[in-house]
Design an enzyme around this catalytic site. Structure first.
Site, PDB file in Angstrom:
ATOM      1  N   ASP A  10       0.655  -1.209   0.147  1.00 21.71           N
ATOM      2  CA  ASP A  10       0.153   0.114  -0.033  1.00 21.71           C
ATOM      3  C   ASP A  10       1.124   1.091   0.157  1.00 21.71           C
ATOM      4  O   ASP A  10       1.473   1.651   1.132  1.00 21.71           O
ATOM      5  CB  ASP A  10      -0.842  -0.143   0.949  1.00 21.71           C
ATOM      6  CG  ASP A  10      -2.018   0.602   0.669  1.00 21.71           C
ATOM      7  OD1 ASP A  10      -1.859   1.902   0.172  1.00 21.71           O
ATOM      8  OD2 ASP A  10      -2.612   0.577   2.127  1.00 21.71           O
ATOM      9  N   ASP A 104      -2.828   2.777  -5.681  1.00 19.06           N
ATOM     10  CA  ASP A 104      -2.021   2.891  -4.539  1.00 19.06           C
ATOM     11  C   ASP A 104      -1.676   1.666  -3.910  1.00 19.06           C
ATOM     12  O   ASP A 104      -0.816   1.691  -3.183  1.00 19.06           O
ATOM     13  CB  ASP A 104      -2.051   3.915  -4.146  1.00 19.06           C
ATOM     14  CG  ASP A 104      -3.332   4.295  -3.161  1.00 19.06           C
ATOM     15  OD1 ASP A 104      -4.365   2.578  -3.455  1.00 19.06           O
ATOM     16  OD2 ASP A 104      -4.048   4.868  -2.737  1.00 19.06           O
ATOM     17  N   GLU A 105      -2.463   0.583  -4.386  1.00 20.08           N
ATOM     18  CA  GLU A 105      -2.349  -1.139  -3.389  1.00 20.08           C
ATOM     19  C   GLU A 105      -2.945  -2.149  -4.717  1.00 20.08           C
ATOM     20  O   GLU A 105      -3.278  -1.967  -5.531  1.00 20.08           O
ATOM     21  CB  GLU A 105      -3.667  -1.062  -1.959  1.00 20.08           C
ATOM     22  CG  GLU A 105      -4.374  -0.898  -2.615  1.00 20.08           C
ATOM     23  CD  GLU A 105      -5.450  -0.988  -2.007  1.00 20.08           C
ATOM     24  OE1 GLU A 105      -5.688  -1.906  -0.433  1.00 20.08           O
ATOM     25  OE2 GLU A 105      -6.956  -0.139  -1.403  1.00 20.08           O
TER      26      GLU A 105
END
Length: 355
Positions: A10, A104-105
């Site tokens: 993350d 983003d993850e």
């Protein structure tokens, strides 16, 4: 307990961190990534801004009240997508089993890794260092025997942290965890669990499966498994998003014309979540559940994709007008969603979204 080795990576305050990386004047100061305006929501907040209570999905005007000296930066999603691709390329050096959740993850299955590293923990360390060196950003990672535990672990030492949950440590780790940390447990479910004396994951384990099923239906089975650290969901590479939605239950049943504020708040959540997708939604969906638990849905596919949160909310409100029911009918739940996702590389729509 599963024998797989899963990493959840993350990126830390991703959009805000990209802005701080690219503009030295923003480093060390509270940064809020958001368009200004009454209808705008926060896309991301730097850790300096979070100290003042600023959070993603918060109305921008509220963020400005909480942190008047914050620097507001309009989001640049094409740039964030480019950075996300660089990070994903790093993941793919280590395993082909990469399941992106958003820009983003992502989940990585490194039960067998491509670089010959001796452990999943070492793979996670290497990935974090490569992101730092090559992309000049920080990421937090969780290592565990399944996706559920890995995601919890990645959040445990944020920002810029690494946390490992070994198979034989999972039950002890989960026992004191608040039920709100479990996926799918929102305010309403947490409240219903509290009614039967459940506040921690360990408390769930003390309930009979039949009791959980009777109270929560199929989700009761899921709670039973999660409380025991069981999650058999596999990492699925290249799984396309089918839909994004948000829903909430009213504290007391309301009339249809009393749902405006809730629909707008849900539209903000959905819009923010959709900004993290590489694909673009074409269809807007409104969901309603009556006081008698009947579910109604209405949908619309405009000629062009929605281009703002305000437009999404307005279409959802317009869909409400297509519900033909007794004016005295009350509703217990409302939901807003986006579906029918398309790949902009095949069907170029970027100009419509980011003009």
């Amino acid at each position: 307990m599963d024998s797989r080795k899963i990493i959840h990576v993350d990126m830390d305050a991703f959009y805000a961190s990209v802005e701080q990386r690219d503009d030295p004047k923003l480093r060390g100061v509270p940064v809020v990534v958001a368009w200004r305006g009454k209808r705008s929501v926060v896309c991301a907040a730097s850790y300096e801004a979070r100290k003042f209570g600023v959070r993603s999905a918060m109305p921008a005007v509220q963020a400005e009240r909480l942190c008047p000296h914050a620097v507001f930066v309009p989001p640049d999603f094409p740039r964030y997508r480019a950075v996300s691709k660089s990070v994903r390329d790093i993941f793919l050096r280590h395993t082909d089993l990469v399941e992106p959740l958003s820009l983003d993850e992502a989940y990585l299955d490194v039960t067998e890794n491509k670089t010959g590293l001796s452990s999943a923990t070492q793979v996670a360390r290497t990935i974090r260092e490569q992101i730092r060196q090559e992309v000049d950003l920080t990421a937090s990672a969780g290592v565990a025997p399944n996706k559920f535990l890995a995601k919890i672990a990645s959040d445990w030492r944020k920002p810029d942290g690494l946390f490992v949950i070994k198979p034989d440590e999972a039950i002890a780790f989960l026992t004191a965890l608040a039920v709100e940390r479990l996926p799918g447990v929102g305010k309403v479910t947490a409240s219903r669990l509290t009614e039967v004396g459940v506040r921690t994951v360990g408390d769930i384990r003390n309930l009979n499966l039949a009791v959980l099923q009777n109270r929560f239906g199929r989700y009761g089975v899921r709670l039973h498994e999660l409380a025991r650290g069981i999650d058999n969901n596999r990492v699925e590479p290249n799984r396309p998003t089918q839909s994004i939605s948000a829903e909430d239950t009213f504290e007391s049943d309301v009339l249809l014309n009393e749902t405006d504020d809730m629909i707008r708040r849900l539209a903000e959540k959905v819009w923010l979540a959709s900004r993290k997708e590489t694909r673009i939604a074409r269809t807007i969906v409104l969901k309603l559940k009556t006081a008698e638990f009947s579910i109604l849905t209405r949908s619309q596919t405009p000629d062009s994709p929605v281009s703002s949160c305000d437009e999404l909310a307005n279409i959802a409100l317009a869909l409400r007008e297509k519900v033909r029911m007794d004016p005295g009918q009350r509703f217990r739940l409302v939901g807003v969603g986006l579906s029918n996702f398309r790949d902009p590389m095949i069907e170029p729509l970027e100009d419509l979204l980011f003009h």
